[in-house]
Design a protein around this motif. Structure first.
Motif: not given
Length: 256
Positions: A33-36, A42-43
């Motif tokens: 769920p972290a930023e891409s 998100t990833r």
């Protein structure tokens, strides 16, 4: 620039798929769920898209082998977007499984072309060969192979795991120069000057801008990504200028 043969492309597809699988294998549950590197994604969104485009391109080849064509995504652009949003929140293990199965399906479809070539020496022109029609951009299977190569290499960098555009090969960057010439506005011409390499001119307009820097930085900028090495410079009539605005990425899926 050296022309890329189907054999070379097949090798590059396998390398790109291996890189994506390797990166996915190193992610943790908290990474999904972290930023891409893509704004608003998100990833998990990137992984869902890699799965989607790999399955979509595999389907293009599977239909082409029967002498048929099918749209890239069920439901067109809206269907593509809906599937990404639906699947982005999957757990890491599900993403890994989906990505690996989709990549295997796509590679199996492309590998079958090489097997057919070896069997009869004339598969490139027949149904299911590299020149078989597909619906993607109204092109042929070879165009689909280049598209999947772009998607895998660029989105591997979009996963934001430290494998940025600085890892892109010269061959890949030069391919992007040609493909992304469509982003040059009609009134402009870009003279690309990769450091230590021959110049490449794209666009046919009357306003000429020289863009110089590392080949990977130029390719990243053309692809709408952040250059990794900070080497880009633009000039017009020998004066420093801002980098020109580019047109949108040439989408292979018409918006509805």
């Amino acid at each position: 620039m050296t022309a890329i043969t189907p054999e070379t492309l097949l090798t590059e597809l396998h390398k790109a798929a291996d890189a994506v699988s390797s990166l996915a294998a190193k992610l943790t549950d908290a990474d999904v769920p972290a930023e891409s590197a893509l704004p608003g994604w998100t990833r998990g969104h990137v992984l869902a898209h890699i799965t989607g485009i790999s399955n979509a391109m595999a389907r293009q080849l599977e239909y082409a082998a029967r002498g048929e064509t099918v749209e890239l995504y069920d439901g067109g652009y809206e269907g593509r977007t809906k599937a990404i949003e639906m699947n982005a929140g999957h757990a890491l293990e599900q993403h890994r499984s989906d990505v690996d199965l989709a990549l295997q399906r796509a590679l199996r479809a492309f590998d079958s072309l090489a097997a057919a070539d070896a069997a009869d020496g004339d598969a490139a022109t027949g149904a299911g060969g590299w020149r078989a029609p597909i619906s993607y951009r109204g092109g042929v299977v070879l165009d689909g192979g280049f598209a999947l190569w772009r998607e895998l290499v660029i989105h591997a960098s979009d996963l934001n795991t430290g494998r940025g555009p600085e890892t892109w090969s010269r061959q890949f960057c030069e391919h992007l120069f040609t493909f992304l010439a469509a982003r040059v506005p009609e009134d402009q011409k870009l003279v690309l000057q990769p450091l230590g390499l021959p110049r490449v001119t794209i666009g046919t307009g009357g306003r000429s801008t020289v863009v110089s820097g590392m080949v990977t930085d130029i390719a990243a900028w053309l692809a709408g990504r952040e250059p990794s090495l900070g080497s880009l410079r633009a000039s017009a009539a020998a004066d420093g200028v801002d980098l020109p605005e580019l047109l949108p990425w040439p989408s292979g899926v018409p918006a509805k």
